[in-house]
Design a protein around this motif. Structure first.
Motif: not given
Ligand SMILES: [Zn+2]
Length: 342
Positions: A103-105, A155-162
């Protein structure tokens, strides 16, 4: 002086069975149970969790709830219902763009899920506190880490983190782990735990929070960069009461254990927290059983306030059971009783 001796426990089904196990823990010098509550337990065994906490209290044991393996963001072998129910909100590899089973926390989705999990248990079960168990980003681990291999991807390179990175720094998130990326990861990693810890203390100011991070070298050459390797940032969090570091294998050099222990105590003292050191009470056992007492004494002499071991009965009956699981459990119990003068 060591004031708490903990053991983790995941036999969370029937109160009368837990009662027998708690009595065995008392006989082993345990003062505090780290109750590993899985997402499945929360979803399925909810009615019995408060009763089990009550029973531990009745027998004179303190109880800290461990959101064991929650979102696979915390350490632990359990499977994650969050990941089963959510295709989005996962950690993403910076190098390959793949979604990973963590999970991306940093997403609001997981932050809400996790806070609700803890706040609900605080209200219903009334434990003495919570235990943040090896929180981490999926990658990387340093090359000299005790837990893993070479660190290239992260990680994390998800849209939310970016998006959050770009909103803050004013340029797109790099795919290379720069100093800004490191700082961003450290800062964001603490948000989910700080917010939930704060919410718990608003329910009951006496709820006590232990943050247990990986026992890493964090040296000039090697660091794990899993989000909680900057011990100063973790130690400085005003909502944590106990600074704790995880298990290292009995086969590692005594100097390494001493170094981790001394640095754990130093960080705890610097930020006015209690210190805790963990021992390997599962999977592997020392070649010489006397090592258990010796390492417990090293922790005691270093000024550690609390010691803990994973897990009840040496992991007996599980794939991570020590070869002589019950003997390991008894040996840890002897040291627990000794340091408590029982
Ligand atoms: Zn993330």
């Amino acid at each position: 002086m060591i004031t708490q001796t903990s053991i983790s426990y995941y036999g969370l089904n029937y109160v009368e069975h837990a009662e027998a196990d708690f009595k065995e823990m008392k006989a082993h010098g345990v003062t505090q149970v780290i109750l590993a509550v899985t997402e499945f337990d929360f979803d399925f065994w909810r009615p019995n969790i408060p009763k089990i906490v009550d029973k531990a209290h009745e027998l004179g044991l303190r109880v800290l709830i461990d959101p064991w393996g929650n979102g696979k963001y915390f350490g632990g072998e359990q499977v994650s219902k969050f990941l089963q129910d959510n295709v989005e909100n996962r950690q993403v590899s910076a190098l390959t763009g793949e979604r990973l089973p963590y999970a991306c926390f940093n997403t609001n989705s997981y932050r809400d899920y996790f806070r609700n999990f803890c706040v609900t248990l605080a209200r219903e079960a009334k434990p003495d506190g919570f235990f943040w168990d090896e929180p981490h980003y999926a990658f990387p681990k340093g090359i000299a880490s005790i837990t893993g291999g070479v660190a290239d991807d992260w990680t994390c390179y998800c849209p939310v983190c970016r998006k959050r990175f770009e909103d803050y720094y004013g340029y797109p998130m790099p795919k290379y782990m720069t100093n800004d990326v490191k700082q961003f990861r450290w800062r964001e990693a603490l948000v989910v735990l700080s917010d939930t810890s704060k919410a718990l203390k608003e329910i009951d100011p006496k709820l006590e929070i232990t943050c247990c991070v990986h026992a890493t070298q964090n040296g000039y050459y090697v660091s794990e960069y899993r989000g909680y390797d900057n011990w100063d940032m973790v130690g400085a969090c005003p909502y944590f009461d106990v600074f704790s570091t995880t298990i290292i294998n009995w086969a590692l050099p005594e100097d390494f254990f001493r170094d981790i222990t001394d640095r754990t105590v130093a960080i705890a003292k610097k930020y006015g927290k209690q210190s805790e050191r963990w021992f390997m009470g599962y999977y592997k056992q020392p070649k010489d059983w006397a090592q258990v007492a010796k390492w417990v004494d090293i922790a005691k002499d270093a000024g550690v306030d609390r010691i803990a071991a994973w897990t009840y009965r040496g992991g007996y009956g599980t794939v991570v059971g020590a070869p002589d699981a019950l003997k390991l459990w008894d040996t840890i119990g002897e040291s627990y009783r000794r340091v408590l003068n029982k």
